[in-house]
Design an enzyme around this catalytic site. Structure first.
Site, PDB file in Angstrom:
ATOM      1  N   TYR A 111       0.885  -1.223  -0.060  1.00  0.00           N
ATOM      2  CA  TYR A 111      -0.280   0.097   0.047  1.00  0.00           C
ATOM      3  C   TYR A 111       0.989   1.220  -0.087  1.00  0.00           C
ATOM      4  O   TYR A 111       2.058   1.287   0.183  1.00  0.00           O
ATOM      5  CB  TYR A 111      -1.013   0.093   1.251  1.00  0.00           C
ATOM      6  CG  TYR A 111      -0.503   0.468   2.426  1.00  0.00           C
ATOM      7  CD1 TYR A 111       0.451  -0.557   3.171  1.00  0.00           C
ATOM      8  CD2 TYR A 111      -0.574   1.700   3.188  1.00  0.00           C
ATOM      9  CE1 TYR A 111       1.003  -0.300   4.542  1.00  0.00           C
ATOM     10  CE2 TYR A 111       0.015   2.000   4.363  1.00  0.00           C
ATOM     11  CZ  TYR A 111       0.807   1.065   4.881  1.00  0.00           C
ATOM     12  OH  TYR A 111       1.197   1.334   6.239  1.00  0.00           O
ATOM     13  N   LYS A 138       6.643  -2.016   2.025  1.00  0.00           N
ATOM     14  CA  LYS A 138       5.265  -1.371   2.545  1.00  0.00           C
ATOM     15  C   LYS A 138       4.130  -2.495   2.430  1.00  0.00           C
ATOM     16  O   LYS A 138       3.392  -1.957   1.517  1.00  0.00           O
ATOM     17  CB  LYS A 138       4.960   0.058   1.978  1.00  0.00           C
ATOM     18  CG  LYS A 138       4.114   0.897   2.772  1.00  0.00           C
ATOM     19  CD  LYS A 138       4.148   2.246   2.515  1.00  0.00           C
ATOM     20  CE  LYS A 138       3.179   3.175   3.107  1.00  0.00           C
ATOM     21  NZ  LYS A 138       3.320   3.185   4.697  1.00  0.00           N
ATOM     22  N   GLU A 176      12.178   2.924  14.329  1.00  0.00           N
ATOM     23  CA  GLU A 176      11.368   3.846  13.791  1.00  0.00           C
ATOM     24  C   GLU A 176       9.887   3.959  14.685  1.00  0.00           C
ATOM     25  O   GLU A 176       9.801   3.046  15.682  1.00  0.00           O
ATOM     26  CB  GLU A 176      10.879   3.635  12.239  1.00  0.00           C
ATOM     27  CG  GLU A 176      10.176   2.376  12.182  1.00  0.00           C
ATOM     28  CD  GLU A 176       9.988   1.979  10.654  1.00  0.00           C
ATOM     29  OE1 GLU A 176       9.983   3.009   9.680  1.00  0.00           O
ATOM     30  OE2 GLU A 176       9.691   0.883  10.262  1.00  0.00           O
ATOM     31  N   LEU A 201      11.291   1.611   7.356  1.00  0.00           N
ATOM     32  CA  LEU A 201      10.427   1.891   5.708  1.00  0.00           C
ATOM     33  C   LEU A 201      11.443   3.308   5.187  1.00  0.00           C
ATOM     34  O   LEU A 201      11.521   4.062   6.354  1.00  0.00           O
ATOM     35  CB  LEU A 201       8.875   2.387   6.088  1.00  0.00           C
ATOM     36  CG  LEU A 201       8.336   2.510   4.666  1.00  0.00           C
ATOM     37  CD1 LEU A 201       7.941   1.408   4.177  1.00  0.00           C
ATOM     38  CD2 LEU A 201       7.013   3.560   4.938  1.00  0.00           C
TER      39      LEU A 201
HETATM   40  N1  PMP Z   1       7.663   4.299   8.962  1.00  0.00           N
HETATM   41  C1  PMP Z   1       6.577   3.398   8.828  1.00  0.00           C
HETATM   42  C2  PMP Z   1       6.215   2.214   9.671  1.00  0.00           C
HETATM   43  C3  PMP Z   1       5.287   3.881   8.449  1.00  0.00           C
HETATM   44  O1  PMP Z   1       4.173   3.055   8.239  1.00  0.00           O
HETATM   45  C4  PMP Z   1       5.327   5.356   7.638  1.00  0.00           C
HETATM   46  C5  PMP Z   1       4.273   5.828   6.977  1.00  0.00           C
HETATM   47  N2  PMP Z   1       3.965   5.335   5.692  1.00  0.00           N
HETATM   48  C6  PMP Z   1       6.471   5.571   7.777  1.00  0.00           C
HETATM   49  C7  PMP Z   1       7.707   5.165   8.447  1.00  0.00           C
HETATM   50  C8  PMP Z   1       6.673   7.184   7.186  1.00  0.00           C
HETATM   51  O2  PMP Z   1       6.845   7.266   6.047  1.00  0.00           O
HETATM   52  P1  PMP Z   1       6.090   8.563   4.764  1.00  0.00           P
HETATM   53  O3  PMP Z   1       6.830   9.686   5.212  1.00  0.00           O
HETATM   54  O4  PMP Z   1       6.465   7.994   3.242  1.00  0.00           O
HETATM   55  O5  PMP Z   1       4.729   8.476   5.110  1.00  0.00           O
END
Ligand code: PMP
Length: 279
Positions: free
Chosen positions: A33, A146, A179, A203
């Site tokens: 996603y 993701k 994270e 991620l």
């Molecule tokens: N880490 C995780 C586990 C996430 O789910 C997200 C949100 N998608 C992020 C980091 C931040 O990613 P982004 O800045 O692309 O939204």
């Protein structure tokens, strides 16, 4: 302005859209996603999100989808919804098939999207900063993909809420700060912003990347380094980054105040720069 859903080419109100019960995303978490936000009628970092979506699909050996096809579907949905500040959720599952762990070669991807209004975070929270807790990371070892397998993230977020905190960050078994449950994590130390390197354990956040660029443009040094839990408590500032989170200053971690116990100057400066870039 309607909240709409797209399912394999058909756009309808969300509450009138149903996914077949044998979708592999539903039964196996066999889906990837993305979540993309728009500001003033324009999506922020759409290309980067679609790049990551394709990488996630590759990571699960999904067949490729034509980029133009996806872009056109998004454009149609976005136009029909007519929302200036929208959140677009895209989910691609391996497909629908009788439940079996292995899949047939001719299975066809199932694409769904939803579009909803983004509710801005309460400005009081943004100003005061958030309380977060630490949770041992028990997720699988491909967090760079993701996928919709985010149950552990959901449980950690709920644990935080149950304890009166806003969110949780994951700490590996050997003490490395990874994270947030849906965000990346940074500290500020000696005026330098520091975050976890890009490995399979986090991620590759789009906001993380934008923030590092913005920092460098503002003359703030940005580093990727493994941080231990003890590094947290000597930090001057700490913040989370994400598409919805944007940049969110941290007040306390496990009840211990970080820096002055409110979002610091660098956090605020980066937040303003991010909003300016997105708007
Ligand atoms: N880490 C995780 C586990 C996430 O789910 C997200 C949100 N998608 C992020 C980091 C931040 O990613 P982004 O800045 O692309 O939204």
């Amino acid at each position: 302005m309607p909240e709409l859903a797209y399912l394999n080419g058909v756009i309808r109100p969300i509450n009138e859209t149903y996914v077949p019960i044998e979708d592999r995303g539903y039964q196996f978490g066999d889906a990837v996603y993305e979540f993309v936000a728009s500001y003033n009628g324009k999506f922020f970092c759409m290309k980067e999100h679609l790049d990551r979506l394709e990488k996630s699909m590759e990571g699960l050996s999904f067949p490729k989808v034509d980029r133009n096809f996806i872009q056109n579907a998004i454009a149609e949905l976005f136009e029909k919804a007519g929302m200036a500040r929208a959140g677009l959720y895209i989910q691609i599952s391996r497909g629908v098939a009788p439940r079996d762990h292995a899949w047939a070669k001719d299975i066809k991807l199932q694409i769904i999207m939803t579009i909803k209004k983004v509710d801005e975070l309460d400005s009081k929270i943004r100003k005061q900063g958030i309380d977060i807790i630490t949770v041992q990371d028990e997720r699988w070892s491909n967090c760079d993909i993701k996928t919709v397998q985010i149950l552990f993230n959901a449980m950690a977020k709920q644990k935080a809420k149950d304890q009166g905190a806003f969110d949780a960050i994951f700490i590996s078994k050997d003490g490395i700060v990874r994270e947030g449950t849906s965000s990346n994590f940074f500290i500020v130390k000696d005026g330098v912003i520091i975050t976890h390197p890009l490995t399979k354990n986090i991620l590759p956040g789009i906001t993380r990347m934008v923030v590092m660029d913005l920092a460098r443009n503002l003359g703030i040094k940005a580093e990727e380094k493994f941080l231990s839990k003890t590094d947290l408590f000597s930090a001057e500032e700490a913040f989370l980054t994400g598409t919805i989170t944007e940049i969110l200053g941290i007040k306390t971690i496990d009840g211990v105040p970080i820096g002055k116990g409110k979002p610091g100057e660098i956090t605020q400066k980066l937040y303003r720069a991010l909003r300016e870039k997105a708007e």
